[in-house]
Design a protein around this motif. Sequence first.
Motif, PDB file in Angstrom:
ATOM      1  N   ARG A  70       0.838  -1.190   0.000  1.00 18.43           N
ATOM      2  CA  ARG A  70       0.000   0.000   0.000  1.00 18.43           C
ATOM      3  C   ARG A  70       0.878   1.247   0.000  1.00 18.43           C
ATOM      4  O   ARG A  70       1.794   1.365   0.811  1.00 18.43           O
ATOM      5  CB  ARG A  70      -0.913   0.024   1.225  1.00 18.43           C
ATOM      6  CG  ARG A  70      -1.851  -1.173   1.348  1.00 18.43           C
ATOM      7  CD  ARG A  70      -2.560  -1.152   2.697  1.00 18.43           C
ATOM      8  NE  ARG A  70      -1.606  -1.247   3.797  1.00 18.43           N
ATOM      9  CZ  ARG A  70      -1.799  -0.717   5.003  1.00 18.43           C
ATOM     10  NH1 ARG A  70      -2.901  -0.046   5.274  1.00 18.43           N
ATOM     11  NH2 ARG A  70      -0.884  -0.853   5.953  1.00 18.43           N
ATOM     12  N   CYS A  72       0.655   5.620  -0.264  1.00 17.29           N
ATOM     13  CA  CYS A  72      -0.187   6.822  -0.233  1.00 17.29           C
ATOM     14  C   CYS A  72       0.659   8.040  -0.560  1.00 17.29           C
ATOM     15  O   CYS A  72       1.777   8.186  -0.049  1.00 17.29           O
ATOM     16  CB  CYS A  72      -0.833   7.002   1.145  1.00 17.29           C
ATOM     17  SG  CYS A  72      -2.062   5.756   1.563  1.00 17.29           S
ATOM     18  N   CYS A 141      -9.810  10.756  -1.237  1.00 16.69           N
ATOM     19  CA  CYS A 141      -8.958   9.957  -2.111  1.00 16.69           C
ATOM     20  C   CYS A 141      -9.371  10.268  -3.553  1.00 16.69           C
ATOM     21  O   CYS A 141     -10.502  10.012  -3.954  1.00 16.69           O
ATOM     22  CB  CYS A 141      -9.121   8.467  -1.822  1.00 16.69           C
ATOM     23  SG  CYS A 141      -8.123   7.411  -2.896  1.00 16.69           S
ATOM     24  N   GLN A 144      -6.821   5.977  -7.471  1.00 13.33           N
ATOM     25  CA  GLN A 144      -6.145   4.742  -7.100  1.00 13.33           C
ATOM     26  C   GLN A 144      -5.435   4.206  -8.339  1.00 13.33           C
ATOM     27  O   GLN A 144      -6.048   4.078  -9.398  1.00 13.33           O
ATOM     28  CB  GLN A 144      -7.137   3.693  -6.583  1.00 13.33           C
ATOM     29  CG  GLN A 144      -7.803   4.039  -5.270  1.00 13.33           C
ATOM     30  CD  GLN A 144      -8.679   2.902  -4.770  1.00 13.33           C
ATOM     31  OE1 GLN A 144      -8.404   2.276  -3.771  1.00 13.33           O
ATOM     32  NE2 GLN A 144      -9.769   2.640  -5.489  1.00 13.33           N
ATOM     33  N   TRP A 145      -4.151   3.922  -8.184  1.00 14.57           N
ATOM     34  CA  TRP A 145      -3.367   3.336  -9.263  1.00 14.57           C
ATOM     35  C   TRP A 145      -2.936   1.937  -8.841  1.00 14.57           C
ATOM     36  O   TRP A 145      -2.575   1.719  -7.682  1.00 14.57           O
ATOM     37  CB  TRP A 145      -2.146   4.201  -9.573  1.00 14.57           C
ATOM     38  CG  TRP A 145      -2.505   5.504 -10.218  1.00 14.57           C
ATOM     39  CD1 TRP A 145      -2.958   6.638  -9.604  1.00 14.57           C
ATOM     40  CD2 TRP A 145      -2.459   5.802 -11.610  1.00 14.57           C
ATOM     41  NE1 TRP A 145      -3.203   7.618 -10.524  1.00 14.57           N
ATOM     42  CE2 TRP A 145      -2.897   7.141 -11.777  1.00 14.57           C
ATOM     43  CE3 TRP A 145      -2.080   5.071 -12.747  1.00 14.57           C
ATOM     44  CZ2 TRP A 145      -2.970   7.759 -13.022  1.00 14.57           C
ATOM     45  CZ3 TRP A 145      -2.150   5.693 -13.990  1.00 14.57           C
ATOM     46  CH2 TRP A 145      -2.585   7.016 -14.120  1.00 14.57           C
ATOM     47  N   TRP A 146      -2.957   1.015  -9.780  1.00 15.47           N
ATOM     48  CA  TRP A 146      -2.699  -0.389  -9.471  1.00 15.47           C
ATOM     49  C   TRP A 146      -1.507  -0.896 -10.274  1.00 15.47           C
ATOM     50  O   TRP A 146      -1.394  -0.642 -11.479  1.00 15.47           O
ATOM     51  CB  TRP A 146      -3.927  -1.247  -9.805  1.00 15.47           C
ATOM     52  CG  TRP A 146      -5.163  -0.813  -9.085  1.00 15.47           C
ATOM     53  CD1 TRP A 146      -6.085   0.112  -9.506  1.00 15.47           C
ATOM     54  CD2 TRP A 146      -5.614  -1.268  -7.805  1.00 15.47           C
ATOM     55  NE1 TRP A 146      -7.076   0.257  -8.578  1.00 15.47           N
ATOM     56  CE2 TRP A 146      -6.830  -0.579  -7.511  1.00 15.47           C
ATOM     57  CE3 TRP A 146      -5.132  -2.200  -6.879  1.00 15.47           C
ATOM     58  CZ2 TRP A 146      -7.542  -0.787  -6.349  1.00 15.47           C
ATOM     59  CZ3 TRP A 146      -5.839  -2.413  -5.715  1.00 15.47           C
ATOM     60  CH2 TRP A 146      -7.039  -1.710  -5.452  1.00 15.47           C
ATOM     61  N   CYS A 168      -1.086  -1.059  -4.568  1.00 11.80           N
ATOM     62  CA  CYS A 168      -2.144  -0.067  -4.744  1.00 11.80           C
ATOM     63  C   CYS A 168      -1.603   1.275  -4.253  1.00 11.80           C
ATOM     64  O   CYS A 168      -1.174   1.394  -3.105  1.00 11.80           O
ATOM     65  CB  CYS A 168      -3.394  -0.437  -3.960  1.00 11.80           C
ATOM     66  SG  CYS A 168      -4.698   0.827  -4.007  1.00 11.80           S
ATOM     67  N   LYS A 169      -1.595   2.260  -5.127  1.00  8.83           N
ATOM     68  CA  LYS A 169      -1.132   3.603  -4.770  1.00  8.83           C
ATOM     69  C   LYS A 169      -2.328   4.558  -4.781  1.00  8.83           C
ATOM     70  O   LYS A 169      -3.013   4.690  -5.798  1.00  8.83           O
ATOM     71  CB  LYS A 169      -0.072   4.099  -5.740  1.00  8.83           C
ATOM     72  CG  LYS A 169       0.439   5.500  -5.419  1.00  8.83           C
ATOM     73  CD  LYS A 169       1.342   6.042  -6.507  1.00  8.83           C
ATOM     74  CE  LYS A 169       2.670   5.319  -6.536  1.00  8.83           C
ATOM     75  NZ  LYS A 169       3.605   5.969  -7.509  1.00  8.83           N
ATOM     76  N   LYS A 170      -2.573   5.210  -3.640  1.00  9.80           N
ATOM     77  CA  LYS A 170      -3.674   6.159  -3.538  1.00  9.80           C
ATOM     78  C   LYS A 170      -3.147   7.589  -3.502  1.00  9.80           C
ATOM     79  O   LYS A 170      -2.120   7.859  -2.864  1.00  9.80           O
ATOM     80  CB  LYS A 170      -4.497   5.888  -2.275  1.00  9.80           C
ATOM     81  CG  LYS A 170      -5.262   4.575  -2.294  1.00  9.80           C
ATOM     82  CD  LYS A 170      -6.161   4.436  -1.071  1.00  9.80           C
ATOM     83  CE  LYS A 170      -6.959   3.142  -1.106  1.00  9.80           C
ATOM     84  NZ  LYS A 170      -7.882   3.030   0.050  1.00  9.80           N
TER      85      LYS A 170
END
Length: 265
Positions: A70, A72, A141, A144-146, A168-170
Motif C-alpha cells: 500500500r 499513499c 482519495c 487509485q493506481w494499481w 495499490c497507490k492512492k
Amino acid sequence: MSTITLTAMQSGNPPVIPQPFNANQPQKVTLYPLSNYTFGVKETQPEEDPSVIARLKRLEEHYSEHGMRRTCEGILVCHEHNHPHILMLQIANAFFKLPGDYLSPDDDEIEGFKARLDDRLAPVGRIGEGNQAGDWKVGECLAQWWRPNFETFMYPFIPAHVTRPKECKKAYFIHLPKTKVLSVPKNMKLLAVPLFELYDNSARYGPQLSAIPHLLSRYNFEFVDENGNVVAMTPGDGAPEGYVPKTKVLAGDDTDMKEGNGTIE
C-alpha cells in the motif's frame, strides 16, 4: 390555401425545476498563496534502492511476505497569482513524485500516511514549537493506481486478467492550512508546479502526475491573499498581464534544475 394552426401542448403536471448548475458539486476549496508558506531543508534521505531493478526486487520480496503493498501520496495545492500549483518533489534533477511513500504492513492507512508525510516534509526540531506530529488534514482519495505485476507501469484500474495486484497507490487531497512550515531533504527539491504545466504533459511528468489537473477539475477554488481576503473564485479573475505560470523551486538541492524527461512511478 390551407392554414396550419400550431397549438402549444400543455401538461396538467407542474413544471420540473432543473437542478442548479452546481448540484452535487463538492464544497469549494480554499487555496492560500505560496508566499504564506515557509520552506527549508533537512538531512539527506538516501533512496532505498540504487536502481529500478532493485526497487522491483524489494517489491517482490514485500509481496511474498506481506501481500499487496500500500502506498499513499499527497496532492498539496496552493496558488500563485490565482493559478493552482502542486507541491512536488524532484529527485536527481529529473524524477518527480508526490510527497508520501509506501506504508508498513501493520500501519493504519491514514495514520501511516501522515507519518510518511512527516518523514518527507515535516521540519526537524519544530514539532515541540507549536507543531504536532501528523498535523495533516487528509481529504478525499482522488485516485487509485494499481501495479498488476512486478514492473514499473501502473494502471488507474485493475486489468481484467489480474486478480492479485502487487501494489495499490492512492492519491489523497491534502488540505493545506493558512500557513505551514515545510522542509525537504537536502538531496531533493520541493517544487511548486502549476496545473498549466502538468496538463497533458505525460512526456515529462508521467501519466499519474499529468492526470492531476483532471482529478482537481471537480473542485471550485477560492483564492485567498496573504491578508486572508478572497481575491478570486473559480473561474477566477485572470492573472496579471504578461504572467505565465511556471514551476518554482522552493527548497532543496541547490544545483541547477535540468529539463529532464524522467518520471518516477
